[in-house]
Design a protein around this motif. Structure first.
Motif, PDB file in Angstrom:
ATOM      1  N   CYS A   1     -49.902  32.351  -2.838  1.00  0.00           N
ATOM      2  CA  CYS A   1     -48.821  31.648  -2.130  1.00  0.00           C
ATOM      3  C   CYS A   1     -49.276  30.244  -1.739  1.00  0.00           C
ATOM      4  N   GLY A   2     -48.325  29.349  -1.557  1.00  0.00           N
ATOM      5  CA  GLY A   2     -48.589  28.017  -1.000  1.00  0.00           C
ATOM      6  C   GLY A   2     -49.668  27.270  -1.776  1.00  0.00           C
TER       7      GLY A   2
ATOM      8  N   ILE B   1     -55.432  34.857  -5.090  1.00  0.00           N
ATOM      9  CA  ILE B   1     -56.111  33.750  -4.400  1.00  0.00           C
ATOM     10  C   ILE B   1     -55.537  33.677  -2.995  1.00  0.00           C
ATOM     11  N   SER B   2     -56.419  33.707  -2.011  1.00  0.00           N
ATOM     12  CA  SER B   2     -55.956  33.591  -0.625  1.00  0.00           C
ATOM     13  C   SER B   2     -57.109  33.130   0.249  1.00  0.00           C
TER      14      SER B   2
ATOM     15  N   GLY C   1     -57.036  35.804   3.168  1.00  0.00           N
ATOM     16  CA  GLY C   1     -57.160  37.210   2.762  1.00  0.00           C
ATOM     17  C   GLY C   1     -56.231  38.113   3.558  1.00  0.00           C
TER      18      GLY C   1
ATOM     19  N   THR D   1     -52.678  37.201   3.856  1.00  0.00           N
ATOM     20  CA  THR D   1     -51.296  36.813   3.581  1.00  0.00           C
ATOM     21  C   THR D   1     -50.488  38.041   3.135  1.00  0.00           C
TER      22      THR D   1
ATOM     23  N   THR E   1     -49.225  38.239  -0.499  1.00  0.00           N
ATOM     24  CA  THR E   1     -50.271  38.431  -1.507  1.00  0.00           C
ATOM     25  C   THR E   1     -50.790  39.869  -1.460  1.00  0.00           C
TER      26      THR E   1
ATOM     27  N   VAL F   1     -54.267  24.129   9.875  1.00  0.00           N
ATOM     28  CA  VAL F   1     -53.249  24.923   9.174  1.00  0.00           C
ATOM     29  C   VAL F   1     -53.110  24.462   7.722  1.00  0.00           C
ATOM     30  N   ALA F   2     -53.225  23.164   7.495  1.00  0.00           N
ATOM     31  CA  ALA F   2     -53.130  22.659   6.120  1.00  0.00           C
ATOM     32  C   ALA F   2     -54.416  22.999   5.366  1.00  0.00           C
ATOM     33  N   ALA F   3     -54.249  23.685   4.255  1.00  0.00           N
ATOM     34  CA  ALA F   3     -55.410  24.052   3.445  1.00  0.00           C
ATOM     35  C   ALA F   3     -55.925  22.808   2.717  1.00  0.00           C
TER      36      ALA F   3
ATOM     37  N   LEU G   1     -46.785  19.141  -0.870  1.00  0.00           N
ATOM     38  CA  LEU G   1     -46.868  20.167   0.187  1.00  0.00           C
ATOM     39  C   LEU G   1     -47.648  19.633   1.391  1.00  0.00           C
ATOM     40  N   LYS G   2     -48.774  18.950   1.120  1.00  0.00           N
ATOM     41  CA  LYS G   2     -49.577  18.411   2.226  1.00  0.00           C
ATOM     42  C   LYS G   2     -48.744  17.439   3.037  1.00  0.00           C
TER      43      LYS G   2
END
Ligand code: M6R
Length: 625
Positions: free
Chosen positions: A318-319, A364-365, A368, A370, A373, A416-418, A501-502
C-alpha cells in the motif's frame, strides 16, 4: 493508528502506561486515555482529546495509584476526536473498562439493540458498543448460572464471565484487539484479538500488553503474540491463553521469545528540526549499510525461498510501499526477465485473482502492521505458495505470518511520510533483481556495472542533501501553488507517483502522479498557468519522449520544474526551474531522483505551516481497513 496498552504487576501502572503511550505516538493519534483501579475499588478513567502531554498535564501531581491499568491512543474512525469518544470506554454502570483497536462493522445494529435494552451511550464510537455488549452478556450468563446453582463459587463466576465475553465476541463483525479490566476483578486483565495484533510481555514484576513490541519493550523482556480469537487471562504472576477451539477453560502452552535479533533501535533522539528531515538525511547511511555486503552471497536474504526461481512474482503493498513495488516490477523484469505483477493489497484481497502455479508473493510494508497488506497476505496464503515480506519492523505481524522476511534495517521511521524506507525498499528490490539475474545468467556484464553504480548512490544522495538550501528556495517559490502534476516514464514512473504522494500528504496541495506518456490522454486538460508540472527528466530510454511532453506543456502555458542532470541545456530551455542530480545507471536513477522530491515536499509543507512529522488525518501504522 489506535494503540493499546495494559499492565498488571507490582509497580505503579500509570507511569508505565504513559511511557507506553509515548512509544505509540509515532503511529499517529488524536486522543488518549487510561483507566486504573482506584483505592475504593472503582474504575478511574482519565481521558482527553490531544496528545500524551495533555493527559500528563491533566493528571498533574495526582498520579492515580494502582497496580493495574489500561491505556489507549485513538485515531478517530467513528466519531470525532473528543474526550467522550476517547478510550477507555466503560460498560454497564462502570463495571468494566476497555480499550479497542479495530473497526466493528455491525456496531449500528448492536447499538440499537443495546439501547432498547436500556443502555445509555456517551460516545459515537463502535468501541463503547463492545463495552456494553460484553457487560450485558456477562450479566446474562451470571444470572443463568446463579439461577441454576444459587450463590456462585469463584471458579463458576470466572467461567460464566469468560462465557459471557465469548458470546459477546461472537456477535461482533469486524476487527478488534481488546484489553478489558473489571471493577470487581482486581486480579486480572482480559485480552483478546481478531485481525488486530496484541503482544504480551513479561516484566520483572508483572505483565504488559501492547499493540506492538515497542509499546512495551521499555519494561518487558520476553514476548508472546496472541493469536486471532484467543482469549488471554493476564495476572501479575501468570498468563493463561485459553484455547480458541475449546469452549471451556483449557489453556494452550505459551512460547515466550526474547527480543528479536533484528531489533529495531528505538532511538528517540532527533538532532534535526523535524524527524522527517532527519530521516531524509539518514538515507546515505542506510543505503551504505545495505550495500556494504552486496558482493556477498546475499547472505541476509532468505535464500531458501528465493533460490527456487519463481515463475512469476506478485507484489502486494500500500501507499509508498506500493510505489516501491512498482519500481521493483521495472527492475526485476528488466534484469531477470521474471514476470512481476504489482497490486494494491486492498484491491487484491477482495477480487478473484486467478491462481498461478510457481508464484512467489512479495509483500512490502514498513510497519508490518498495515491491515490491508496483512489481509492480502492471509488471502494469498490459502494458495499454499511461498510468501516473503520486505519489512522494517522485527516481530511485526507481517514478519510473523510470512514464510520469511528481508529486513530493511533502517532503524525506526518515525515521520508519517515514508522516506528512508522507500529507498531501502527500492535497494532491496534491486538486489533481488540482481540475485535472480545472476541465477538466470542473464545480463551478467550489465550486472557487474550495475553493482559498481550501486556503490556510488549514497554519495550522490549526500550531494543532493548538500544542495538542500537551493531546493528549499525553489520550494518557496511554489508556496501558493494550487495544483501539481508529477510526470515520469519507465523506471521513473513510480518516482513520479511517490513524489506526488509526498507532496500531497505533507503540504496538502493537490498533486497527481502520471506516466508522462499518459498526459495527452486526459491530464493535459489540467495544464494552465496555475498548474506546476514536476518532471523527472534524467537520461534514459524515454528521455526524449519526456522532453517532447514538456514541450507540449510549455506551449500551453504550464510551468515546469524538472529533475535533470547538470549541463542538460535542452532541459534548461524548456523548464522554468531545474533541480540537478548526478547521473547513474538508468535502472538505479530513481533512488537518487526521489531525494529532491522528498526535500521539495518537506520545505514546501514547512513554508505553508504544515505539521510535517504528523500530517493531518494520517497515521504511521494503518491498522484498520
Ligand atoms: O507500513 P506500510 O509500508 O505498510 O504503510 C503503507 C502506507 O500506509 C504508507 O506507505 C503511507 O502511504 C505513507 N504515509 C506514505 O508516506
Amino acid at each position: 493508528m489506535c494503540g493499546i496498552l495494559g499492565y498488571i504487576g507490582s509497580q505503579q501502572a500509570t507511569p508505565l502506561l504513559l511511557e507506553g503511550l509515548r512509544r505509540l505516538e509515532y503511529r499517529g493519534y488524536d486522543s488518549v486515555g487510561i483507566s486504573t483501579m482506584s483505592d475504593n475499588g472503582n474504575l478511574n478513567v482519565l481521558k482527553t482529546a490531544g496528545r500524551v502531554d495533555t493527559l500528563t498535564d491533566l493528571i498533574g501531581n495526582h498520579l492515580p495509584i494502582s497496580n493495574m491499568g489500561i491505556g489507549h491512543s485513538r485515531w478517530a474512525t467513528h466519531g470525532p476526536a473528543t474526550r467522550d469518544n476517547a478510550h477507555p470506554h466503560v460498560g454497564g454502570n462502570c463495571d468494566l473498562a476497555l480499550v479497542h483497536n479495530g473497526v466493528i462493522e455491525n456496531h449500528d445494529e448492536l447499538r440499537t439493540r443495546l439501547e432498547s435494552l436500556g443502555f445509555y451511550f456517551k460516545s459515537g464510537t463502535d468501541s463503547e458498543v463492545i463495552a456494553h455488549l460484553i457487560h450485558w452478556h456477562i450479566t446474562q450468563r451470571t444470572k443463568l448460572q446463579s439461577n441454576a446453582c444459587g450463590e456462585l463459587q469463584e471458579q463458576d463466576e470466572f467461567r460464566s464471565r469468560i462465557q459471557g465475553v465469548r458470546r459477546a465476541l461472537k456477535e461482533l463483525r469486524g476487527s478488534y484487539a481488546l484489553v478489558i479490566m473489571f471493577r470487581d476483578q482486581p486480579d486480572y486483565l482480559l485480552a483478546v484479538c481478531n485481525g488486530s495484533p496484541l503482544i504480551i510481555g513479561t516484566t520483572d514484576d508483572g505483565h504488559l500488553i501492547g499493540s506492538d513490541k515497542h509499546a512495551i519493550s521499555h519494561s518487558a523482556h520476553q514476548f508472546t503474540r496472541l493469536e486471532d480469537q484467543e482469549l488471554a487471562v493476564i495476572r501479575s504472576d501468570s498468563v493463561q491463553i485459553l484455547q480458541k477451539t475449546n469452549p471451556g477453560l483449557a489453556s494452550r502452552e505459551i512460547l515466550w521469545k526474547e527480543e528479536d535479533t533484528h531489533s529495531l533501535s528505538f532511538d528517540d533522539s532527533c538532532t534535526y528540526s523535524h524527524r522527517t528531515l532527519q530521516e531524509i538525511h539518514e538515507q546515505p547511511l542506510t543505503l551504505k549499510h545495505m550495500l556494504s555486503n552486496i558482493e556477498d552471497d546475499f547472505h541476509s536474504f532468505p535464500i531458501e525461498f528465493l533460490n527456487n526461481l519463481p515463475k512469476r512474482i506478485l507484489i502486494l503493498a500500500c501507499g509508498t510501499s506500493y510505489h516501491a513495488g512498482l519500481f521493483g516490477k521495472y527492475i526485476i523484469e528488466a534484469i531477470s526477465g521474471i514476470p512481476v505483477e504489482v497490486e494494491y493489497a486492498s484491491e487484491f484481497r477482495y477480487r478473484e485473482s486467478p491462481y498461478q502455479e510457481g508464484t512467489l508473493l512479495l509483500t512490502i510494508s514498513q510497519s508490518g502492521e498495515t491491515a490491508d497488506t496483512l489481509g492480502a497476505l492471509r488471502e494469498f496464503k490459502q494458495r499454499k505458495q511461498p510468501t516473503v515480506a520486505i519489512c522494517n519492523v522485527p516481530g511485526s505481524t507481517l514478519t510473523e505470518e510470512s514464510d520469511a522476511t528481508i529486513f530493511l534495517n533502517v532503524g525506526l521511521e518515525n515521520g508519517v511520510a515514508a522516506t528512508k524506507s522507500y529507498t531501502a525498499d527500492c535497494a532491496i528490490l534491486s538486489r533481488l533483481a540482481m540475485l535472480w539475474g545472476y541465477q538466470k545468467d542473464v545480463n551478467v556484464s550489465r550486472l557487474s556495472l550495475l553493482i559498481n553504480d550501486f556503490h556510488t548512490i549514497p554519495q550522490m544522495i549526500s550531494n543532493v542533501l548538500d544542495a538542500k538550501e537551493s531546493i528549499k528556495n525553489v520550494a518557496h517559490t511554489y508556496e501558493d501553488a494550487k495544483r501539481f502534476l508529477f510526470i515520469g516514464r519507465g523506471f521513473d514512473y513510480p518516482t513520479a507517483l511517490e513524489g506526488a504522494l509526498k507532496l500531497k500528504e505533507l503540504s496538502y496541495i493537490s498533486a497527481e502522479g502520471y506516466a508522462a506518456g499518459e498526459l495527452k490522454h486526459g491530464p493535459l486538460a489540467l495544464v494552465d498557468d496555475q498548474t506546476i508540472t514536476v518532471a523527472l527528466a534524467t537520461p534514459g530510454r524515454t528521455y526524449e519522449k519526456v522532453l517532447s511532453n514538456l514541450e507540449e506543456i510549455r506551449c500551453r502555458g504550464g510551468q515546469i520544474l524538472a529533475i535533470g542532470v547538470e549541463d542538460d541545456q535542452r532541459l534548461k530551455r524548456v523548464a522554468n526551474n531545474v533541480i540537478y542530480v548526478q547521473k547513474v545507471d538508468e535502472f538505479l536513477q530513481p533512488l537518487v531522483n526521489i531525494i529532491p522530491l522528498q526535500l521539495f515536499a518537506f520545505y514546501l509543507a514547512l513554508a505553508r505551516g504544515c505539521d510535517v512529522d504528523r500530517p493531518r488525518n494520517l497515521a504511521k501504522s494503518v491498522t484498520v481497513e
